[in-house]
Write a protein that holds these residues in place. Structure first.
Motif, PDB file in Angstrom:
ATOM      1  N   ALA A 157       0.838  -1.198   0.000  1.00 56.57           N
ATOM      2  CA  ALA A 157       0.000   0.000   0.000  1.00 56.57           C
ATOM      3  C   ALA A 157       0.876   1.252   0.000  1.00 56.57           C
ATOM      4  N   GLY A 158       0.528   2.183  -0.880  1.00 55.37           N
ATOM      5  CA  GLY A 158       1.279   3.427  -0.988  1.00 55.37           C
ATOM      6  C   GLY A 158       2.224   3.468  -2.168  1.00 55.37           C
ATOM      7  N   ASP A 159       2.594   2.300  -2.710  1.00 58.55           N
ATOM      8  CA  ASP A 159       3.472   2.278  -3.880  1.00 58.55           C
ATOM      9  C   ASP A 159       2.751   2.864  -5.093  1.00 58.55           C
ATOM     10  N   VAL A 160       3.541   3.363  -6.023  1.00 60.62           N
ATOM     11  CA  VAL A 160       2.994   4.057  -7.190  1.00 60.62           C
ATOM     12  C   VAL A 160       3.061   3.175  -8.436  1.00 60.62           C
ATOM     13  N   ILE A 161       2.010   3.232  -9.233  1.00 64.02           N
ATOM     14  CA  ILE A 161       1.970   2.591 -10.547  1.00 64.02           C
ATOM     15  C   ILE A 161       1.604   3.675 -11.551  1.00 64.02           C
ATOM     16  N   GLU A 162       2.408   3.815 -12.591  1.00 69.18           N
ATOM     17  CA  GLU A 162       2.190   4.876 -13.573  1.00 69.18           C
ATOM     18  C   GLU A 162       1.766   4.280 -14.910  1.00 69.18           C
ATOM     19  N   VAL A 163       0.814   4.935 -15.546  1.00 69.95           N
ATOM     20  CA  VAL A 163       0.323   4.501 -16.854  1.00 69.95           C
ATOM     21  C   VAL A 163       0.364   5.695 -17.799  1.00 69.95           C
ATOM     22  N   THR A 171      -1.437   8.455 -12.644  1.00 69.71           N
ATOM     23  CA  THR A 171      -0.694   7.960 -11.484  1.00 69.71           C
ATOM     24  C   THR A 171      -1.665   7.271 -10.540  1.00 69.71           C
ATOM     25  N   TYR A 172      -1.418   5.984 -10.315  1.00 71.05           N
ATOM     26  CA  TYR A 172      -2.238   5.192  -9.395  1.00 71.05           C
ATOM     27  C   TYR A 172      -1.425   4.899  -8.137  1.00 71.05           C
ATOM     28  N   GLN A 173      -2.120   4.736  -7.030  1.00 77.33           N
ATOM     29  CA  GLN A 173      -1.472   4.367  -5.774  1.00 77.33           C
ATOM     30  C   GLN A 173      -2.032   3.032  -5.297  1.00 77.33           C
ATOM     31  N   VAL A 174      -1.126   2.119  -4.966  1.00 71.55           N
ATOM     32  CA  VAL A 174      -1.542   0.794  -4.504  1.00 71.55           C
ATOM     33  C   VAL A 174      -2.314   0.920  -3.196  1.00 71.55           C
ATOM     34  N   THR A 175      -3.469   0.265  -3.146  1.00 70.27           N
ATOM     35  CA  THR A 175      -4.289   0.278  -1.930  1.00 70.27           C
ATOM     36  C   THR A 175      -4.199  -1.035  -1.165  1.00 70.27           C
ATOM     37  N   GLY A 176      -3.713  -2.085  -1.825  1.00 68.54           N
ATOM     38  CA  GLY A 176      -3.580  -3.361  -1.131  1.00 68.54           C
ATOM     39  C   GLY A 176      -3.324  -4.506  -2.089  1.00 68.54           C
ATOM     40  N   THR A 177      -2.989  -5.668  -1.530  1.00 72.55           N
ATOM     41  CA  THR A 177      -2.782  -6.886  -2.305  1.00 72.55           C
ATOM     42  C   THR A 177      -3.535  -8.022  -1.630  1.00 72.55           C
ATOM     43  N   PRO A 199     -19.283   1.422  -9.931  1.00 71.12           N
ATOM     44  CA  PRO A 199     -18.052   2.134  -9.571  1.00 71.12           C
ATOM     45  C   PRO A 199     -18.233   3.647  -9.635  1.00 71.12           C
ATOM     46  N   THR A 200     -17.460   4.351  -8.842  1.00 73.26           N
ATOM     47  CA  THR A 200     -17.477   5.819  -8.863  1.00 73.26           C
ATOM     48  C   THR A 200     -16.069   6.382  -9.027  1.00 73.26           C
ATOM     49  N   GLU A 201     -15.066   5.495  -9.067  1.00 75.16           N
ATOM     50  CA  GLU A 201     -13.677   5.928  -9.168  1.00 75.16           C
ATOM     51  C   GLU A 201     -12.953   5.119 -10.235  1.00 75.16           C
ATOM     52  N   SER A 202     -11.793   5.622 -10.611  1.00 75.10           N
ATOM     53  CA  SER A 202     -10.949   4.908 -11.569  1.00 75.10           C
ATOM     54  C   SER A 202      -9.949   4.051 -10.800  1.00 75.10           C
ATOM     55  N   ARG A 203      -9.958   2.751 -11.087  1.00 76.81           N
ATOM     56  CA  ARG A 203      -9.086   1.822 -10.375  1.00 76.81           C
ATOM     57  C   ARG A 203      -8.253   1.000 -11.354  1.00 76.81           C
ATOM     58  N   LEU A 204      -7.241   0.356 -10.801  1.00 80.88           N
ATOM     59  CA  LEU A 204      -6.350  -0.495 -11.584  1.00 80.88           C
ATOM     60  C   LEU A 204      -6.116  -1.788 -10.814  1.00 80.88           C
ATOM     61  N   ASN A 215       0.802 -22.118 -10.193  1.00 83.31           N
ATOM     62  CA  ASN A 215      -0.317 -21.275 -10.621  1.00 83.31           C
ATOM     63  C   ASN A 215      -1.637 -21.686  -9.979  1.00 83.31           C
ATOM     64  N   TYR A 216      -1.590 -22.235  -8.759  1.00 83.55           N
ATOM     65  CA  TYR A 216      -2.837 -22.652  -8.131  1.00 83.55           C
ATOM     66  C   TYR A 216      -3.508 -21.515  -7.363  1.00 83.55           C
ATOM     67  N   GLN A 217      -2.932 -20.311  -7.438  1.00 83.48           N
ATOM     68  CA  GLN A 217      -3.548 -19.122  -6.864  1.00 83.48           C
ATOM     69  C   GLN A 217      -3.325 -17.946  -7.814  1.00 83.48           C
ATOM     70  N   ARG A 218      -3.952 -16.817  -7.484  1.00 83.54           N
ATOM     71  CA  ARG A 218      -3.706 -15.578  -8.205  1.00 83.54           C
ATOM     72  C   ARG A 218      -3.348 -14.487  -7.199  1.00 83.54           C
ATOM     73  N   LEU A 219      -2.291 -13.745  -7.523  1.00 80.84           N
ATOM     74  CA  LEU A 219      -1.912 -12.583  -6.728  1.00 80.84           C
ATOM     75  C   LEU A 219      -2.569 -11.359  -7.355  1.00 80.84           C
ATOM     76  N   ILE A 220      -3.265 -10.585  -6.532  1.00 86.26           N
ATOM     77  CA  ILE A 220      -3.984  -9.403  -7.000  1.00 86.26           C
ATOM     78  C   ILE A 220      -3.394  -8.157  -6.349  1.00 86.26           C
ATOM     79  N   VAL A 221      -3.072  -7.166  -7.164  1.00 83.25           N
ATOM     80  CA  VAL A 221      -2.641  -5.860  -6.665  1.00 83.25           C
ATOM     81  C   VAL A 221      -3.686  -4.843  -7.095  1.00 83.25           C
ATOM     82  N   GLU A 222      -4.238  -4.109  -6.138  1.00 87.66           N
ATOM     83  CA  GLU A 222      -5.261  -3.106  -6.434  1.00 87.66           C
ATOM     84  C   GLU A 222      -4.697  -1.709  -6.215  1.00 87.66           C
TER      85      GLU A 222
END
Length: 232
Positions: A157-163, A171-177, A199-204, A215-222
């Motif tokens: 949480a808090g890390d930046v992802i840029e598109v 500029t997106y900010q990680v909210t959790g995994t 939805p009311t916001e833009s998310r990634l 691959n028996y699970q999926r890791l999700i970053v929001e």
């Protein structure tokens, strides 16, 4: 007696040769298997980099001539549930945007689609999910290999992802995994994890296999959109 001893000696020698040969074959097969795994994990990095370089060039050519909309001129209406109209429907494998994660020191060109063929060249956009800056969920998948999403679990949480899109940078900010099952689809909903919600916001959302080597699970970053600036 001497004849029996000689025969026994030859039999032992033959058995020893067979055992040694089998051992050598097993060692050789083990080395080949390790080399194959190493190639699949790290050896394809060069191919990936070459593919990304070609995609980056194609994307720049694709964006040539595109300019920011004139605010004094009426623009086409946005698609329902979005904040901006789409220029066109992208085809499978077409380069879309640039995505970078400063914490990992990596940047990619994201292509349209998540087929095995599309993901061979890097991350891919889930067809049917929103585009960057639109209200809803811009969802991207990538293989859990070096050079792509190998270290995605290091994000917090808090890390930046840029598109970077053709007309703006987001500029997106990680909210959790979180970890979900391999067939979970709610994470691709316009409001990730809440199918049917408005939805009311833009998310990634970024998705990849979990754990590493399986691959028996999926890791999700929001992440959530923090800012949007025109692309100069």
């Amino acid at each position: 007696m001497a004849r029996n001893t000689a025969a026994l000696s030859r039999r032992r020698e033959w058995t020893l040769r067979v055992v040694c040969s089998v051992g050598e074959i097993c060692v050789t097969l083990g080395i080949v298997a390790l080399l194959f795994v190493a190639y699949k994990t790290w050896g394809q990095l060069g191919e990936l980099q070459d593919a990304q370089a070609e995609l980056d060039h194609a994307l720049e050519q694709q964006w040539t001539g595109l300019v920011a909309p004139d605010p004094t001129v009426d623009q086409p209406a946005a698609a329902p549930g979005t904040t901006a109209p789409r220029d066109r429907v992208a085809t499978e494998g077409q380069p879309l945007v640039r995505l970078s994660i400063p914490r990992l020191g990596l940047r990619w060109v994201v292509t349209e689609g998540t087929t095995q063929q599309a993901l061979r060249s890097g991350p891919g956009h889930y067809r049917g999910t929103q585009m960057p800056g639109e209200i809803g969920n811009f969802a991207v998948a990538g293989h859990r290999i070096p050079g792509v999403f190998w270290d995605l679990d290091e994000l917090a949480a808090g890390d930046v992802i840029e598109v970077e899109g053709p007309r703006a940078r987001y500029t997106y900010q990680v909210t959790g995994t979180r970890i979900v099952g391999p067939n979970a689809s709610a994470e691709l909903a316009p409001l990730p994890g809440q199918t049917g919600a408005q939805p009311t916001e833009s998310r990634l959302v970024l998705t990849t296999c979990n754990p590493k080597w399986d691959n028996y699970q999926r890791l999700i970053v929001e992440a959530q959109l923090q800012s949007e600036t025109p692309r100069g």
